[in-house]
Design a protein around this motif. Sequence first.
Motif, PDB file in Angstrom:
ATOM      1  N   ILE A 112     -42.213  -7.053  -5.769  1.00  0.00           N
ATOM      2  CA  ILE A 112     -41.992  -5.660  -5.381  1.00  0.00           C
ATOM      3  C   ILE A 112     -40.825  -5.062  -6.155  1.00  0.00           C
ATOM      4  CG2 ILE A 112     -41.211  -4.195  -3.457  1.00  0.00           C
ATOM      5  CD1 ILE A 112     -42.925  -5.984  -1.611  1.00  0.00           C
ATOM      6  N   VAL A 113     -39.772  -5.852  -6.346  1.00  0.00           N
ATOM      7  CA  VAL A 113     -38.610  -5.380  -7.115  1.00  0.00           C
ATOM      8  C   VAL A 113     -39.026  -5.058  -8.547  1.00  0.00           C
ATOM      9  CG1 VAL A 113     -36.419  -6.091  -8.134  1.00  0.00           C
ATOM     10  CG2 VAL A 113     -36.864  -6.512  -5.700  1.00  0.00           C
TER      11      VAL A 113
ATOM     12  N   VAL B 153     -33.079   1.654  -7.092  1.00  0.00           N
ATOM     13  CA  VAL B 153     -33.153   1.410  -5.647  1.00  0.00           C
ATOM     14  C   VAL B 153     -34.271   2.238  -5.015  1.00  0.00           C
ATOM     15  CG1 VAL B 153     -31.919   1.584  -3.451  1.00  0.00           C
ATOM     16  CG2 VAL B 153     -30.708   0.830  -5.508  1.00  0.00           C
ATOM     17  N   LEU B 154     -34.390   3.488  -5.436  1.00  0.00           N
ATOM     18  CA  LEU B 154     -35.410   4.377  -4.873  1.00  0.00           C
ATOM     19  C   LEU B 154     -36.815   3.823  -5.115  1.00  0.00           C
ATOM     20  CD1 LEU B 154     -36.004   7.040  -3.441  1.00  0.00           C
ATOM     21  CD2 LEU B 154     -36.057   8.160  -5.687  1.00  0.00           C
TER      22      LEU B 154
ATOM     23  N   ALA C 285     -33.845  -6.437  -0.760  1.00  0.00           N
ATOM     24  CA  ALA C 285     -32.521  -5.805  -0.750  1.00  0.00           C
ATOM     25  C   ALA C 285     -31.471  -6.741  -1.342  1.00  0.00           C
ATOM     26  CB  ALA C 285     -32.146  -5.405   0.678  1.00  0.00           C
ATOM     27  N   SER C 286     -31.569  -8.022  -0.990  1.00  0.00           N
ATOM     28  CA  SER C 286     -30.613  -9.006  -1.521  1.00  0.00           C
ATOM     29  C   SER C 286     -30.775  -9.165  -3.031  1.00  0.00           C
ATOM     30  CB  SER C 286     -30.812 -10.353  -0.825  1.00  0.00           C
ATOM     31  OG  SER C 286     -30.601 -10.247   0.562  1.00  0.00           O
ATOM     32  N   ALA C 287     -32.023  -9.076  -3.507  1.00  0.00           N
ATOM     33  CA  ALA C 287     -32.282  -9.278  -4.935  1.00  0.00           C
ATOM     34  C   ALA C 287     -31.645  -8.195  -5.799  1.00  0.00           C
ATOM     35  CB  ALA C 287     -33.788  -9.323  -5.177  1.00  0.00           C
ATOM     36  N   ILE C 288     -31.528  -6.978  -5.253  1.00  0.00           N
ATOM     37  CA  ILE C 288     -30.927  -5.885  -6.039  1.00  0.00           C
ATOM     38  C   ILE C 288     -29.522  -5.535  -5.533  1.00  0.00           C
ATOM     39  CG2 ILE C 288     -33.139  -4.916  -6.777  1.00  0.00           C
ATOM     40  CD1 ILE C 288     -32.911  -2.854  -4.557  1.00  0.00           C
ATOM     41  N   ASN C 289     -28.993  -6.395  -4.628  1.00  0.00           N
ATOM     42  CA  ASN C 289     -27.613  -6.267  -4.142  1.00  0.00           C
ATOM     43  C   ASN C 289     -27.317  -4.909  -3.496  1.00  0.00           C
ATOM     44  OD1 ASN C 289     -26.753  -8.884  -5.065  1.00  0.00           O
ATOM     45  ND2 ASN C 289     -26.763  -8.039  -7.158  1.00  0.00           N
ATOM     46  N   VAL C 290     -28.186  -4.511  -2.546  1.00  0.00           N
ATOM     47  CA  VAL C 290     -27.939  -3.272  -1.793  1.00  0.00           C
ATOM     48  C   VAL C 290     -27.977  -3.588  -0.303  1.00  0.00           C
ATOM     49  CG1 VAL C 290     -28.861  -1.737  -3.573  1.00  0.00           C
ATOM     50  CG2 VAL C 290     -30.390  -2.650  -1.812  1.00  0.00           C
ATOM     51  N   ASP C 291     -27.575  -2.607   0.493  1.00  0.00           N
ATOM     52  CA  ASP C 291     -27.520  -2.772   1.943  1.00  0.00           C
ATOM     53  C   ASP C 291     -28.916  -3.058   2.503  1.00  0.00           C
ATOM     54  OD1 ASP C 291     -26.866  -2.754   4.588  1.00  0.00           O
ATOM     55  OD2 ASP C 291     -26.402  -0.615   4.716  1.00  0.00           O
ATOM     56  N   GLN C 292     -29.023  -4.148   3.255  1.00  0.00           N
ATOM     57  CA  GLN C 292     -30.320  -4.530   3.833  1.00  0.00           C
ATOM     58  C   GLN C 292     -30.754  -3.580   4.946  1.00  0.00           C
ATOM     59  OE1 GLN C 292     -29.365  -8.497   5.157  1.00  0.00           O
ATOM     60  NE2 GLN C 292     -29.746  -9.426   3.151  1.00  0.00           N
TER      61      GLN C 292
ATOM     62  N   TYR D 167     -28.526   5.937   3.328  1.00  0.00           N
ATOM     63  CA  TYR D 167     -28.148   4.530   3.276  1.00  0.00           C
ATOM     64  C   TYR D 167     -27.808   4.014   1.880  1.00  0.00           C
ATOM     65  CZ  TYR D 167     -29.498   4.137   8.149  1.00  0.00           C
ATOM     66  OH  TYR D 167     -29.567   4.294   9.514  1.00  0.00           O
ATOM     67  N   PHE D 168     -28.025   4.825   0.827  1.00  0.00           N
ATOM     68  CA  PHE D 168     -27.755   4.301  -0.517  1.00  0.00           C
ATOM     69  C   PHE D 168     -26.981   5.331  -1.351  1.00  0.00           C
ATOM     70  CE2 PHE D 168     -31.731   2.366   0.959  1.00  0.00           C
ATOM     71  CZ  PHE D 168     -31.343   1.035   0.953  1.00  0.00           C
TER      72      PHE D 168
END
Length: 593
Positions: free
Chosen positions: A480-481, A489-490, A524-531, A592-593
Amino acid sequence: MTLDFKMWYTLSLLIIMSILLIFDIIELEVLFFSILLLLLMGKIITLEEAFAGFSNVGMLTIALLFVIAGALSNTGMLKQISPIILGKENTRISHTLLRLLFPVSIISAFINNTPVVAMFIPTIRAWTEKHHYAPSKYLIPLSYGAILGGMCTLIGTSTNLIIHGLMIDYGMEGLGFFEISKIGIPVTILGILFMSFLGHRLLPNRKEPLIELGEHTREFVIELKVTQEYENIGKTIENAGLRRLKGLFLFQIERNGRRIAPAKPDEKILLDDRLFFTGIPKTILELQKIPGLQLTKDSHFNLKQYDSAEIRTFECVVSRGSPLVGKTVRDSDFRSKYEAVIIAIHRHGERIAKKIGDIGLRPGDTLLLLAGKNFYKRWYHSKDFYLIAVAETLPSKPQWRGYVSLGVFFMMIILTVANILPLLSAAGLGVIILVLTRTANAGEARRTIDWRVLIIIAMSLGIANAVKQSGLADVLAHIIVRIGDHLGVLGVLASIYFFTSIYTLVITNNAAAAMLFPIAVSAASAINVDQRGFAIAIMIAASASFATPISYQTNLMVYSPGGYRFRDYLMIGAPLQLGIGAIAIALIYCFYF
């Protein structure tokens, strides 16, 4: 990233499960249980992980909310506001939908939307039948409005509570009561406006035929006296809405000792008139609860506010050797002897045109009774009746218990919003109060809980554990990433959202949310953003399921009552689902981002 045995095994089971769900080959709970067993046999998860969902905070909270919502519905507190919401005849569909959907969405924000829709379905059908409108124009919007409203608070839908519980399980802070309101409220307003001004034009205009009373239906006769409380005194039968009732027919009026038969549509209803209806048991029970239409004064029960947990409805067939034969109802002293009230009488092949008290009873007459719950045991072996059967009972409670249920509901919200108690504890306290005050006894509490929904939710959480433990969540998150990575992120957020949205077309929304949650966390963890933002995206996407009848329980609930077909949901639901998705993604990204 290579797939090992555990990943391939889990992925294969998920694909098989999805195919079986699409073609509806196996019952959902049987399928989920079978998949769980296969996951256990493959040693993907432990026994504790497989059934950990049964102790999930969200799942337990849903069970308690079923009881509270059931109490509000059974006491009639929700039903009292329905006539105010729907308004009068000759109102444009757009205006009626606005009047209906905004209150429904507000109620659904605080009460699980399943009982809200269940309460409004018969109300809308009765209203459309009375005014000769098509229920198909209102019931899908009812379901969608309840779904949208449920996305505005923590307790609005079971999906919200499932994600809340999973967030806690994964070490995140749980959702605040109004945290999702900043996304849910704008989405709800836009969704309601779409349905009110455009969406209803995409729905069919299918009217439901009236139930015809005749030789193939059992007609009970009921006599009701018009009192000062009746709001339609002075109106004609047609204008009072008593002409085209489903399963009921007003065939005679008695006024000052004079019979008016047949009762014509332009005949006015006056104070102290006695109205004679013939109809089926359920509609008769509903009719006698109308304010101002009085069955009898000197009974053992308050027929407008009896407690259906203690007072039941029975059908009894008078035997040839019964002491009732040859006596009128009045002379038989029926109420004193049997501690029961005769509501209506059915006599095969004859429409009785007398007052209930003046009817001479014959062998084979069927009596529709209200009596204590022990009536069946006391009289089942009596020679007075050929047969005694428990009839369909409408939920009914004294009015003060309605106020108790309303007080418990607001107490739960206040305790939760003020952070005095967690939602689970506040709901548990509310259920204890309902049971102690007998607003809902233990049996009613058990019946209001949809155990099938809870079992499916709990087992889907077990399957979600397998998706995580096998490492499949990380692999799917990586895919998905890669799909959305070129938009940052979007793009990843949109990929997660629409992947969830598509999956809800073939699987229940709660199960989809539970199974895709670990994938969202991994992404979220894979791209280092807030889960947190990704968790909320899963929650909104799983709830905003409009395009098929099987994607959300309330969609399925209105399917038959509205006379819908599969394509009806697709016509209005697909554009709504896409539009809501685009707006929700933009709002989540902003906040959130």
